[in-house]
Design an enzyme around this catalytic site. Structure first.
Site, mmCIF file in Angstrom:
data_model
loop_
_atom_site.group_PDB
_atom_site.id
_atom_site.type_symbol
_atom_site.label_atom_id
_atom_site.label_comp_id
_atom_site.label_asym_id
_atom_site.label_seq_id
_atom_site.Cartn_x
_atom_site.Cartn_y
_atom_site.Cartn_z
ATOM 1 N N ALA A 155 -31.465 -17.723 -40.049
ATOM 2 C CA ALA A 155 -31.781 -18.966 -39.345
ATOM 3 C C ALA A 155 -32.527 -18.651 -38.049
ATOM 4 C CB ALA A 155 -30.497 -19.708 -39.031
ATOM 5 N N GLY A 198 -28.766 -16.092 -42.677
ATOM 6 C CA GLY A 198 -29.154 -17.120 -43.635
ATOM 7 C C GLY A 198 -30.090 -16.577 -44.712
ATOM 8 N N GLU A 227 -27.920 -15.222 -47.228
ATOM 9 C CA GLU A 227 -27.218 -16.331 -47.893
ATOM 10 C C GLU A 227 -28.112 -16.988 -48.950
ATOM 11 O OE1 GLU A 227 -26.042 -17.963 -44.012
ATOM 12 O OE2 GLU A 227 -24.040 -18.182 -44.857
ATOM 13 N N GLU A 253 -24.289 -12.836 -38.110
ATOM 14 C CA GLU A 253 -24.020 -14.038 -37.304
ATOM 15 C C GLU A 253 -22.960 -13.802 -36.244
ATOM 16 O OE1 GLU A 253 -24.488 -13.921 -40.504
ATOM 17 O OE2 GLU A 253 -25.594 -15.675 -41.226
HETATM 18 C C1 LIG Z 1 -26.563 -26.380 -37.951
HETATM 19 C C2 LIG Z 1 -27.374 -25.479 -38.846
HETATM 20 C C3 LIG Z 1 -26.570 -24.680 -39.856
HETATM 21 C C4 LIG Z 1 -27.341 -23.500 -40.299
HETATM 22 C C5 LIG Z 1 -26.471 -22.609 -41.160
HETATM 23 C C6 LIG Z 1 -26.260 -21.282 -40.555
HETATM 24 C C7 LIG Z 1 -27.021 -20.177 -41.240
HETATM 25 C C8 LIG Z 1 -26.554 -18.886 -40.763
HETATM 26 O O1 LIG Z 1 -25.815 -18.247 -41.472
HETATM 27 C C9 LIG Z 1 -26.957 -18.487 -39.397
HETATM 28 C C10 LIG Z 1 -27.996 -17.405 -39.307
HETATM 29 O O2 LIG Z 1 -28.698 -16.988 -40.161
HETATM 30 S S1 LIG Z 1 -28.065 -16.826 -37.726
HETATM 31 C C11 LIG Z 1 -29.320 -15.593 -37.771
HETATM 32 C C12 LIG Z 1 -28.795 -14.304 -38.276
HETATM 33 N N1 LIG Z 1 -29.812 -13.304 -38.131
HETATM 34 C C13 LIG Z 1 -29.803 -12.419 -37.132
HETATM 35 O O3 LIG Z 1 -28.928 -12.366 -36.276
HETATM 36 C C14 LIG Z 1 -30.949 -11.425 -37.134
HETATM 37 C C15 LIG Z 1 -31.497 -11.309 -35.771
HETATM 38 N N2 LIG Z 1 -32.664 -10.447 -35.723
HETATM 39 C C16 LIG Z 1 -32.579 -9.089 -35.737
HETATM 40 O O4 LIG Z 1 -31.534 -8.490 -35.903
HETATM 41 C C17 LIG Z 1 -33.845 -8.313 -35.484
HETATM 42 O O5 LIG Z 1 -34.706 -9.166 -34.764
HETATM 43 C C18 LIG Z 1 -34.570 -7.850 -36.783
HETATM 44 C C19 LIG Z 1 -33.733 -6.752 -37.442
HETATM 45 C C20 LIG Z 1 -34.784 -8.984 -37.705
HETATM 46 C C21 LIG Z 1 -35.974 -7.294 -36.440
HETATM 47 O O6 LIG Z 1 -35.866 -6.296 -35.469
HETATM 48 P P1 LIG Z 1 -37.175 -5.689 -34.772
HETATM 49 O O7 LIG Z 1 -36.680 -4.692 -33.773
HETATM 50 O O8 LIG Z 1 -38.125 -5.264 -35.808
HETATM 51 O O9 LIG Z 1 -37.876 -6.907 -34.039
HETATM 52 P P2 LIG Z 1 -37.355 -7.849 -32.868
HETATM 53 O O10 LIG Z 1 -38.096 -7.519 -31.628
HETATM 54 O O11 LIG Z 1 -35.871 -7.873 -32.801
HETATM 55 O O12 LIG Z 1 -37.798 -9.282 -33.442
HETATM 56 C C22 LIG Z 1 -39.159 -9.672 -33.518
HETATM 57 C C23 LIG Z 1 -39.291 -11.081 -32.963
HETATM 58 O O13 LIG Z 1 -38.576 -11.977 -33.822
HETATM 59 C C24 LIG Z 1 -37.608 -12.722 -33.081
HETATM 60 N N3 LIG Z 1 -36.470 -12.966 -33.969
HETATM 61 C C25 LIG Z 1 -35.802 -12.046 -34.699
HETATM 62 N N4 LIG Z 1 -34.853 -12.635 -35.439
HETATM 63 C C26 LIG Z 1 -34.920 -13.955 -35.168
HETATM 64 C C27 LIG Z 1 -34.197 -15.088 -35.623
HETATM 65 N N5 LIG Z 1 -33.221 -14.995 -36.535
HETATM 66 N N6 LIG Z 1 -34.527 -16.292 -35.114
HETATM 67 C C28 LIG Z 1 -35.512 -16.411 -34.202
HETATM 68 N N7 LIG Z 1 -36.240 -15.379 -33.750
HETATM 69 C C29 LIG Z 1 -35.937 -14.169 -34.219
HETATM 70 C C30 LIG Z 1 -37.299 -11.845 -31.878
HETATM 71 O O14 LIG Z 1 -36.796 -12.586 -30.811
HETATM 72 C C31 LIG Z 1 -38.659 -11.253 -31.572
HETATM 73 O O15 LIG Z 1 -39.395 -12.256 -30.905
HETATM 74 P P3 LIG Z 1 -40.415 -11.918 -29.715
HETATM 75 O O16 LIG Z 1 -39.605 -11.177 -28.690
HETATM 76 O O17 LIG Z 1 -40.863 -13.242 -29.251
HETATM 77 O O18 LIG Z 1 -41.459 -11.069 -30.349
#
Ligand SMILES: CCCCCCCC(=O)CC(=O)SCCNC(=O)CCNC(=O)[C@H](O)C(C)(C)COP(=O)(O)OP(=O)(O)OC[C@H]1O[C@@H](n2cnc3c(N)ncnc32)[C@H](O)[C@@H]1OP(=O)(O)O
Ligand SMILES: NC(=O)C1=CN([C@@H]2O[C@H](COP(=O)(O)OP(=O)(O)OC[C@H]3O[C@@H](n4cnc5c(N)ncnc54)[C@H](O)[C@@H]3O)[C@@H](O)[C@H]2O)C=CC1
Length: 738
Positions: free
Chosen positions: A73, A113, A116, A136
């Site tokens: 998400a 998500g 999921e 999460e």
């Molecule tokens: C009421 C509604 C009900 C909905 C139901 C709920 C559904 C659920 O179950 C809830 C969810 O999914 S919550 C989200 C769970 N996912 C996460 O926690 C993954 C978070 N991301 C990561 O671990 C790393 O960014 C990752 C491993 C992916 C990549 O790492 P990197 O080191 O390669 O890159 P980053 O610098 O961390 O990321 C690149 C840019 O992407 C942004 N970003 C990453 N994940 C995001 C995400 N999930 N949502 C929004 N933005 C996200 C990150 O901020 C970065 O952005 P910039 O700094 O602007 O470049």
């Protein structure tokens, strides 16, 4: 968005598209019911319906753009006040109900998500380099799209508990062993998924629908879950999400799928509105924001290019140097490790080898991957001549300015002109160290935290002449070592230790006034700090601070005769830590400090009756009236004085924003992430409240300057307490209320 295409005659391909990580954003109403943007979820739903309605489509593959399935998400959406529209759970159900087989082609990442969605698919194929997880919990939530109900049905309760309560990302090979994916491929995953989808046409899908499967039974499920809950609660230290994750999984074991999903939603909503989720999501973005560093002179990550580090050196293999060498070896950077003589070198080598053996045991390919027995990877020496070809040196010798200057002057002479010279000093002046070199622009502080191979924080301290390239190189090295680099300015103690000083000082003053070490530690640990100030001081060694106070002339032989016992330079001073050191109580290393331990080097702190009576005698001797000090005062005096210093640091431009201070505290000082860091915490308490309390305490204790409210805090309150992201823009604005 999601792109709909035909992958083979009968297979529709739905590709999730939302760069950079294909986050699943939901319907966002920009103006109530007037205009809205088509989001990934809407597009996914449309794609599924289109495939369902098209009789020529017999199977579906879901994949992600740019080699990434989905990071889950869109985290920014959770705090959006105008969030509305589609939920992810119903879409996952829609996928699962499809009468046409749906295959997930997982490349790169499938997190939260994203995973999921994959769990709703009937089959899952992953690329060998893909990583999966339900993280999460690390942002204060639980998998709220039916993940807590499907995962235990697929991999069993113990594995589901582990994945959901830790949020760890696992590699595809582990996912295969757990049964989370059906196949791991090294080839093009989408093509493999399309081939599989083709083969599955016409096969029964019932057994592949996870919502219809029972949760695999354990003989002692109830006992197993209550034990798990107790463990998780202890580890969580006040963070709610892990506990609610267990409750959701418990619901999966006790209730039918639909009821379990309702329970999951209920628990998800509790977390979403708890305040902790907001703090943890702030911390997630703060960590990413600090990567984009800037300095007051206008240097920034945008224009500075890091230089490659092909070989590094570490000087001094004591407590810190050992961990730093280990971190470099783990990052696959060839290292030369130096000591002052052969005796210390052997001690250091043994310690480094032990750390590396342990690290290798935790890794899949173990020692082979680290290759640390290879002298081209790791070399030990006492002769500084080996430094001629290194690209970067990290000095970690004793905290002594004269010694550091001698070393840096030698380095400047021996190392090649383009080499970077870094110091791990905890507090000393970077400019003074740089002044003895012929290349002050290449000198920088790289302040690791103990144990250096474990702690994620790396304070990167630029001096007056440090070049942007040097900062960029240090930041890049932090990233390669999987550390969180935070760029800060040069001042005594930098950010972390400078803020720690008033906090530790208040803790000792509280002992003078009536608290016991265990009362202060307990209050702060109940707040969520990993370790209270006295347990910490015993762990780090009281002698370290004693030496520094002696160097500063605050105690010991250089103290001017006739100096009042409890006053220095006109302000309040507590000699309590000095008195303990004079009695040889250095903490864990001597078996006695603020607590007593089973033996020298022991780890279990026991309240010490000797310390209690010593404190009573001390108070009597100095005619201090003992009073009962409640938890609220302990927290306010310790934490608000730390926060107050934070405002001064911001006002002086030592850090470019409050996120920097918060990232430092979460990653280096055991600050609870669910409280978002000290400055975020201040914003949740309310700046006027913090100001009022500081004013109250500083009136009671006019001889403690650290309790006098910072001018910047006062200014922000006068400006109406703006939101945290706006604080810095108010720094130089005039306030007519002042
Ligand atoms: C009421 C509604 C009900 C909905 C139901 C709920 C559904 C659920 O179950 C809830 C969810 O999914 S919550 C989200 C769970 N996912 C996460 O926690 C993954 C978070 N991301 C990561 O671990 C790393 O960014 C990752 C491993 C992916 C990549 O790492 P990197 O080191 O390669 O890159 P980053 O610098 O961390 O990321 C690149 C840019 O992407 C942004 N970003 C990453 N994940 C995001 C995400 N999930 N949502 C929004 N933005 C996200 C990150 O901020 C970065 O952005 P910039 O700094 O602007 O470049
Ligand atoms: N111990 C801690 O928790 C932290 C310490 N630091 C800083 O890191 C630095 C090192 O601290 P520790 O590792 O705790 O000290 P330590 O006393 O454990 O180790 C220092 C090592 O440097 C070696 N050394 C001394 N002179 C040398 C020379 N001329 N050439 C080569 N090696 C020499 C010593 O033999 C010793 O092994 C200090 O500046 C300290 O302030 C920074 C963060 C945390």
């Amino acid at each position: 968005m999601a792109q709909y295409a035909r992958g083979a005659a009968a297979v529709a391909v739905i590709r999730l598209r939302n760069p950079p990580v294909n986050a699943l954003s939901w319907l966002l109403v920009t103006e109530p019911l007037i205009s809205f943007s088509l989001t990934v979820l809407q597009a996914l739903e449309d794609g599924l319906k289109r495939a369902d309605a098209d009789p020529s489509v017999k199977a579906v593959t879901i994949c992600g753009e740019n080699g990434k399935f989905s990071a889950g998400a869109d985290i920014r959406g959770f705090s959006s006040p105008r969030k509305q529209g589609l939920g992810l759970g119903p879409i996952v159900s829609l996928i699962e109900r499809s009468e046409k087989p749906v295959v997930a082609a997982i490349e790169g990442i499938a997190l939260g998500g994203g995973l999921e969605v994959a769990l709703g698919c009937h089959y899952r194929i992953a690329h060998v380099q893909a990583r999966m997880g339900l993280p999460e919990v690390t942002i204060g939530l639980l998998p709220g799209a039916q993940g807590t109900q499907r995962l235990p049905r697929l991999v069993g309760v113990p594995a589901a508990l582990d994945l959901i309560t830790t949020g760890r990302h696992i590699p595809a090979t582990e996912a295969l062993k757990l049964g989370l994916v059906d196949e791991v491929v090294e080839e093009n995953t989408v093509e493999a998924a399309i081939r599989l989808a083709n083969k599955l046409i016409g096969q029964p899908l019932g057994p592949r629908r996870l919502s219809l499967k029972p949760v695999p039974k354990l003989p002692n499920m109830e006992a197993f879950l209550s034990e798990a809950l107790a463990k998780v609660k202890k580890r969580a230290q006040g963070c709610l999400a892990p506990e609610l994750c267990v409750q959701a999984i418990k619901a999966a074991t006790e209730q039918p799928f639909a009821d379990g999903v309702r329970k999951e939603q209920e628990l998800f909503n509790i977390l979403l509105t708890s305040g902790q989720a907001k703090a943890m999501q702030y911390a997630f973005f703060a960590e990413r924001a600090v990567e984009k560093w800037t300095t007051p002179s206008g240097a920034s990550w945008k224009s500075a290019s890091p230089q490659p580090i092909r070989k590094a050196a570490v000087i001094g293999l004591g407590t810190m140097g050992r961990g730093i060498v280990t971190s470099l070896v783990k990052a696959k950077i060839p290292v030369v490790a130096l000591e002052q003589n052969l005796e210390y070198l052997n001690m250091g080598r043994n310690a480094v080898m032990l750390l590396l053996e342990r690290e290798a045991m935790k890794m899949e390919q173990g020692a082979q991957a680290l290759d640390f027995h290879n002298p081209a990877r790791l070399q030990f020496a006492v002769d500084f001549d080996v430094l001629r070809d290194v690209d970067l040196v990290i000095e970690a010798v004793f905290e002594n300015m004269a010694l550091k200057k001698e070393i840096f002057s030698n380095l400047s002479r021996i190392c090649k002109p383009e080499a970077f010279l870094c110091t791990n000093t905890s507090a000393l002046n970077i400019d003074e160290i740089a002044s003895v070199t012929g290349r002050p622009q290449q000198v920088i502080g790289m302040h690791f935290f103990s144990p250096a191979h474990v702690m994620r924080l790396l304070e990167i301290i630029y001096g007056r002449q440090t070049s942007p390239t040097t900062i960029a190189t240090a930041m890049q090295l932090a990233k390669v070592m999987k550390k969180v680099g935070v760029v800060v300015g040069n001042c005594f103690g930098f950010v972390g230790n400078r803020m720690m000083f008033p906090y530790s000082q208040q803790a000792v003053f509280l002992l003078e006034e009536g608290s016991r070490p265990e009362d202060v530690d307990q209050a702060l640990e109940d707040f969520g700090l990993k370790i209270g100030p006295f347990r910490m001081s015993d762990l780090a060694g009281l002698d370290v601070g004693w030496r520094s106070r002696k160097d500063q002339g605050l105690t010991g032989p250089s103290l001017a005769p006739g100096t009042p016992a409890r006053q220095r330079r006109g302000y309040r001073y507590s000699p309590l830590p000095d008195l303990l050191c004079e009695k040889g109580r250095f903490g864990q290393k001597t078996g006695k400090g603020w607590y007593e331990y089973e033996k020298a080097g022991g780890r279990t702190a026991k309240p010490d009756p000797w310390v209690h009576s010593f404190l009573c005698e001390y108070r009597n001797a100095h005619q201090i009236k003992t009073r009962f000090i409640d938890q609220e005062e302990i927290l306010e005096r310790c934490l608000y004085s730390l926060i107050n210093e934070g405002f001064d640091i911001l006002a002086e431009g030592i850090a470019s924003g409050p996120e920097h201070l918060d990232v430092v505290y979460i990653n280096g000082y055991g600050w609870p992430k669910h409280r978002g860091g000290p400055m975020f915490y201040a914003s949740t308490v309310g700046l006027p409240n913090i100001l009022a309390k500081l004013q109250k305490y500083s009136e009671i204790h006019p001889d403690i300057p650290q309790l006098r409210p910072s001018a910047f805090l006062k200014k922000l309150v006068a400006m109406g307490s703006p939101l945290l992201n706006d604080w810095m823009s108010h720094l130089h604005k005039q306030s007519n209320k002042l």
